[in-house]
Design an enzyme around this catalytic site. Structure first.
Site, PDB file in Angstrom:
ATOM      1  N   ILE A  73     -28.257 -37.588   5.416  1.00 52.66           N
ATOM      2  CA  ILE A  73     -26.968 -37.026   4.998  1.00 52.66           C
ATOM      3  C   ILE A  73     -26.047 -36.850   6.208  1.00 52.66           C
ATOM      4  CG2 ILE A  73     -25.861 -35.026   3.899  1.00 52.66           C
ATOM      5  CD1 ILE A  73     -28.470 -34.719   2.230  1.00 52.66           C
ATOM      6  N   CYS A  99     -24.401 -27.305   3.299  1.00 53.24           N
ATOM      7  CA  CYS A  99     -24.806 -27.965   2.046  1.00 53.24           C
ATOM      8  C   CYS A  99     -26.258 -28.406   2.194  1.00 53.24           C
ATOM      9  CB  CYS A  99     -23.917 -29.173   1.748  1.00 53.24           C
ATOM     10  SG  CYS A  99     -22.243 -28.716   1.329  1.00 53.24           S
ATOM     11  N   GLU A 139     -31.259 -18.065  -4.807  1.00 58.62           N
ATOM     12  CA  GLU A 139     -30.438 -18.731  -5.827  1.00 58.62           C
ATOM     13  C   GLU A 139     -30.991 -18.427  -7.201  1.00 58.62           C
ATOM     14  OE1 GLU A 139     -29.843 -22.899  -4.969  1.00 58.62           O
ATOM     15  OE2 GLU A 139     -29.315 -22.486  -2.890  1.00 58.62           O
ATOM     16  N   HIS A 190     -24.772 -24.682  -5.601  1.00 59.44           N
ATOM     17  CA  HIS A 190     -25.740 -25.752  -5.312  1.00 59.44           C
ATOM     18  C   HIS A 190     -25.385 -27.041  -6.065  1.00 59.44           C
ATOM     19  CE1 HIS A 190     -30.114 -26.394  -3.825  1.00 59.44           C
ATOM     20  NE2 HIS A 190     -29.464 -27.544  -3.853  1.00 59.44           N
ATOM     21  N   ALA A 231     -25.972 -32.220  -5.061  1.00 61.91           N
ATOM     22  CA  ALA A 231     -26.539 -33.431  -5.677  1.00 61.91           C
ATOM     23  C   ALA A 231     -25.943 -33.685  -7.053  1.00 61.91           C
ATOM     24  CB  ALA A 231     -28.050 -33.270  -5.806  1.00 61.91           C
TER      25      ALA A 231
END
Ligand SMILES: NC(=O)c1ccc[n+]([C@@H]2O[C@H](COP(=O)([O-])OP(=O)(O)OC[C@H]3O[C@@H](n4cnc5c(N)ncnc54)[C@H](O)[C@@H]3O)[C@@H](O)[C@H]2O)c1
Ligand SMILES: O=C(O)CC[C@@H](O)C(=O)O
Length: 529
Positions: A150, A228, A259, A278, A281
């Site tokens: 990434i 991220c 989370e 989140h 993706a």
């Protein structure tokens, strides 16, 4: 017919693939108790990040053959428990790379131009242009922490926007970083010089709260930070204070220490903080990619075929797997050990297969050594399928040699690694009952089982040194489980290998190397059960 349980929302294309070979039940939002109750009926479980697959669930899954994570992180799966039960865990290491990189870039631009707050203001009937003057990213410095899949895509796009790129990644060579247009620096410099900092590294005990009050204090007051990657890499309380007090200019977060995000001081912040739930993706394309990737692997495994992204067990012929299994574990441990001894930045690795391991069938042992070597940097994203490719992409030269004539043990494995921090060699073998032993370190003979917390020293063999080290560790309340010295000649150079019951406190290596006679010391944490 096999039965597959899908316990998180996944793209329909994945369900269609699974339905070719199995009865598929989609049951999302199950409580842990409900999952424990129904899991005994299923041969496969497909999840995203919503389902926590605990040891209890794995043990209840008496028919389970495979757990598929439609995504990268398997931090919500108890992988050691699955491995112990012989359950394959597969993931999709690349399916959402572009999605996550684009989310980070979107966060950077949204922060710079206050897009979420400006949007809210117009929708509230206002026409306020003064409050939302932004800044440009053009010619600004972007610090990328973690230059993997990434991070390197972020670098590519940021270069096109003519940003100056710094990167911190302790497991990457400067040459590789330069190829991506990034100047590799230490974290301190990156924190001090960057206008934007974006995090793309795994969450590990070492990276937990890597960004804390101290690191935030080093950043420019105009700096903006983006996470991220994984929650917990940033200390959220310290970040909220830094933003409130204007110590830094902004933060954009997609991931959180816990989370879903509960009560948090982050929620009370103004336009200087952007929070998304989140979503890294969550693109149509990424969800299709990961659903196909993982559903195909579940389908193949249910048909008796190998998986292409096994996190825990290679897709080998069962008889060969049975024979090689202890050697694969040995190779992973030695790979992991040598990576830590060389400080992670390895430029070349020599893998020498000795004794019965010299046969051509032992190729997976080389891959296992690479997996172990890279796992300190890549965690669960390196597997038996991509380990060789990852090594190549990271510029690691791998040389393989075989020597059937070495017969000190039935089979033994010797790894030599070199990099900017020097060269190290480790050898390991199996005892009669497949017990793993480290048999040599830097050409000093030893015979120790690997353990979770270990300390290695290079020292001069002289009276009193063992006692001094023992007292130092005792004064720190660190319990020594076992200790062994390896030496070639009396009163010459020697290595000391200690298995510890507790991890060593931070910063203690310096104190250890102050002990007269100790030249070097390394702490190592190994993935033993
Ligand atoms: N927000 C999301 O939805 C989302 C989606 C995909 C991935 N992710 C997360 O993004 C992160 C990066 O994923 P990736 O696919 O690029 O992984 P990757 O394995 O390809 O790259 C990770 C990089 O981090 C480096 N690294 C490891 N420890 C480090 C340290 N202590 N300091 C600096 N660098 C370190 C490694 O050397 C590697 O180059 C992971 O945490 C992953 O879980 C989040
Ligand atoms: O949306 C998801 O499933 C989480 C994505 C991401 O964090 C991953 O690890 O792949």
């Amino acid at each position: 017919m096999s039965k597959v349980l899908v316990s998180d929302p996944i793209d329909q294309i994945g369900i269609d693939i699974l339905s070719q070979v199995a009865q598929v039940d989609v049951k999302t939002g199950l409580s842990p108790d409900q999952l424990v109750q129904i899991i005994p009926d299923y041969d496969a479980l497909m999840i995203r990040s919503g389902t926590r697959v605990t040891q209890e669930i794995i043990e209840a899954g008496t028919q389970l053959k495979i757990i598929g994570r439609a995504g990268v992180g398997v931090d919500n799966v108890d992988v050691p428990a699955a491995t112990r039960r012989g359950i394959l865990v597969v993931n999709s290491p690349e399916g959402n790379t572009i999605a996550a990189a684009e989310h980070a870039l979107a966060m950077m631009l949204a922060l710079s131009r206050h897009i979420p707050a400006a949007n809210q203001s117009v929708k509230a009937g206002e026409w306020d242009r003064k409050s939302f003057t932004g800044v440009e990213v053009y010619k600004k410095t972007l610090g990328i922490v973690g230059l993997g899949k990434i991070g390197s895509h972020v670098a590519k796009v940021a270069r096109a926007m003519e940003m100056r790129l710094l990167a911190y990644d302790p497991f990457l060579s400067s040459e590789r970083a330069e190829q991506m247009g990034c100047h590799l620096v230490d974290l301190d410099l990156l924190l001090r010089e960057s206008d934007y900092i974006t995090l793309h590294l795994p969450k590990t005990p070492e990276t937990q709260h890597m960004i804390n009050a101290e690191s935030l204090a080093k950043m420019k007051p105009t700096a903006r930070i983006i996470n991220c990657a994984r929650g917990g890499i940033i200390d959220e309380e310290a970040l909220a204070i830094a933003l409130k007090e204007g110590k830094i200019a902004g933060a954009a977060l997609d991931v959180y220490e816990s989370e879903p995000l509960g009560e948090s001081p982050l929620r009370a912040l103004g336009k200087e903080a952007i929070l998304t739930p989140h979503l890294g993706a969550s693109t149509e394309e990424a969800q299709v990619n990961v659903a196909i990737d993982v559903a195909e692997q579940i389908r193949d495994v249910l048909l008796g075929l190998p998986a292409r992204s096994a996190v825990n067990i290679p897709g080998l012929r069962p008889d060969l797997l049975e024979k090689l299994r202890p050697y694969l574990q040995l190779a992973e441990i030695l790979g992991n050990l040598i990576s830590q001894l060389t400080g992670g930045r390895v430029e070349s690795l020599n893998v020498r297969l000795q004794g019965e391991l010299a046969s051509n069938e032992s190729q997976p042992v080389v891959v296992a050594a690479l997996k172990g070597l890279l796992s300190t940097a890549l965690q669960e994203r390196v597997n038996y399928v991509n380990a060789s490719i990852e090594a190549k992409e990271r510029g690691i030269r791998v040389v393989e040699t075989r020597d059937a004539a070495v017969i000190d043990y039935t089979g033994s494995l010797r790894l030599s690694a070199s990099g900017p921090n020097g060269e190290h060699t480790v050898t390991g073998a199996l005892l009669g009952d497949n017990e793993i032993r480290i048999t040599n370190i830097d050409d000093f003979p030893i015979n120790v089982p690997p353990s979770r917390h270990m300390l290695f020293t290079l020292h001069r063999d002289m009276p009193g040194i063992i006692g001094k080290l023992g007292s130092l560790l005792g004064s720190l309340n660190v319990n020594i489980a076992s200790m062994q010295v390896g030496r070639k000649i009396v009163r010459g150079d020697a290595v000391m290998v200690l298995s510890l019951d507790d991890p060593l406190p931070d910063g203690i290596l310096n104190e250890i190397t102050q002990v007269p006679g100790i030249r070097d010391a390394y702490t190592v944490t190994l993935p033993t059960s």
